[in-house]
Design a protein around this motif. Sequence first.
Motif, PDB file in Angstrom:
ATOM      1  N   LYS A 276     -69.712  69.071  26.506  1.00 49.80           N
ATOM      2  CA  LYS A 276     -68.974  67.820  26.446  1.00 49.80           C
ATOM      3  C   LYS A 276     -67.748  67.832  27.345  1.00 49.80           C
ATOM      4  N   ALA A 277     -67.617  68.869  28.164  1.00 48.67           N
ATOM      5  CA  ALA A 277     -66.466  68.929  29.061  1.00 48.67           C
ATOM      6  C   ALA A 277     -66.583  67.798  30.088  1.00 48.67           C
ATOM      7  N   PRO A 278     -65.458  67.229  30.583  1.00 50.63           N
ATOM      8  CA  PRO A 278     -64.093  67.665  30.282  1.00 50.63           C
ATOM      9  C   PRO A 278     -63.447  66.931  29.111  1.00 50.63           C
ATOM     10  N   ARG A 279     -64.139  65.935  28.546  1.00 56.40           N
ATOM     11  CA  ARG A 279     -63.511  65.130  27.497  1.00 56.40           C
ATOM     12  C   ARG A 279     -63.159  65.972  26.284  1.00 56.40           C
ATOM     13  N   CYS A 280     -64.029  66.882  25.879  1.00 61.31           N
ATOM     14  CA  CYS A 280     -63.759  67.738  24.724  1.00 61.31           C
ATOM     15  C   CYS A 280     -62.500  68.564  24.943  1.00 61.31           C
ATOM     16  N   GLN A 281     -62.352  69.103  26.142  1.00 62.00           N
ATOM     17  CA  GLN A 281     -61.188  69.919  26.460  1.00 62.00           C
ATOM     18  C   GLN A 281     -59.911  69.093  26.400  1.00 62.00           C
ATOM     19  N   LYS A 282     -59.977  67.885  26.955  1.00 59.79           N
ATOM     20  CA  LYS A 282     -58.798  67.027  26.966  1.00 59.79           C
ATOM     21  C   LYS A 282     -58.389  66.641  25.546  1.00 59.79           C
TER      22      LYS A 282
END
Length: 535
Positions: A360-366
Amino acid sequence: MAARVVTVAFEGVEARRVDVEVQLTTGQHAFVVVGLADKAVAESRERVRGAFAGLGLSLPGKRIVANLAPADLPKEGAHFDLPIALAVMAALGVIPLDALDGWAAMGELSLDGRIVPAAGALPAAMAAGAMDLGLICPEASGPEAAWAGGTRILAPRSLVALINHFRGSQILSAPTPGPIIEGEVPKDLRDVKGQEHAKRALEIAAAGGHNLLFCGPPGSGKSMLAQRLPSLLPPLTSAELLETSMVHSVAGLIARGTLTRARPFRAPHHSASMAALTGGGHRAKPGEVSLAHNGVLFLDELPEFGVQALDSLRGPLETGEVMVARANAHVRYPAKVQLVAAMNPCRCGHGGAGRGACGKAPRCQKDYQGRISGPLLDRIDLAVDMPAVTAADLALPPPVEGSAEVAARVARARALQVDRAEALGAADGLNSRAEGAFLEKIAGLDTAGRDLLSRAAEAGRISARGWTRVLRLSRTIADLEGVDSVKRLHVAEALAYRRTSAAGDEDVGSPPRRIENTSRAFSDEVDPVRRQKMR
């Protein structure tokens, strides 16, 4: 005529004088406690009644009024049992009315007349000494109270022993202070393989008392490094030992007067509430940030803590104290701590790159890193991105340097800071707490270093607080090298550790950007030996 005994009420770690006045009057048979007492204090009358019955004494059929003055000061805790009982015995003539002159008292009573320990013996003894009084406390609390120095201490096991002492049929000897232990053997830095860049950051943090954040996938050694920070720190000084012990005494964490010179290391679970971290509750108690006073507060899985709980740490990290505000009182606790935090780059742990990369990167990281507010991150001096440990790292032999070698460098750097602060008349020697004119004086930059820092500020990559913290960090790096002046090299390394935001740059898929690519600028200037260590 009222019988009077002095005791104390706690406001944070400060003990304030309370006069317990007991008067026997005609009227309805009752035992009344007045003076803004909480439920534990109000229940003292039943414990006193039971303790008297255990001694074969009975309360008279009169109205007994116990007044706790001043009446507008909140009274909390069971340590009011003993002074109330002593005042009642003096009013009844069981002990001479003047026997309690020159004494303060604190302690809880059991129903068989024993005096059992109560929290706060050390600050109570300190307060009694300041009032030119001795302190009567439980036998188990005597070794703790004896650390107050010149204060006279009586530590009876029971009311019977205390009555016999005042009547002259038994002599109670003064207790001796409890032992000072070095604490548990700390874990050694030699156990950590690889992560030389993170070890360098840990050494800098230890040398100046700076806040530190590790970010990396599971198993990269974040918690392992944090747990080895105590092995790099010098033992508590005598003044720090007393300050820390006062907090632990109020919290009831000192057993039989045993103190330790090991710096506190507190690691609360991420489910901890705001009150658990900063203190408070129905009966105000110091929180984890105060229990770690003069030591380390380690927050593992940082984004998993509640947002409100994390943001409540902003003030303590800046001021070094906690103020618990209530409708009728303000309670202050000391909280000079070194924050060390650890976090994964995203919920799955691996972020957007490498083996096991998040789908799910980059949304999960953000989203995950965005749980940490910018103001809290701005108070962290060093942020270190830690890659996963490889099989090649694990196959390496143990490192040549362990905690002893690094701790020696840390001790030399801290000695420089303390000597510098004493020479310039500063109150606190650690670089992490330097401010104002003192900071400007000790961290005078050369022209190249000031230009680099100015360009970073003009680019909007550091705040005004960040400017101050970069100066402090640069001074610590120079102290580790044993040099007087702060140069561009030191500023570049300090800037390389600054994290600009919780979730990185505008491109959320990229790692958090460093100011002006200062990591490269730093690596171009460092000497070959240190560059080799950081690989």
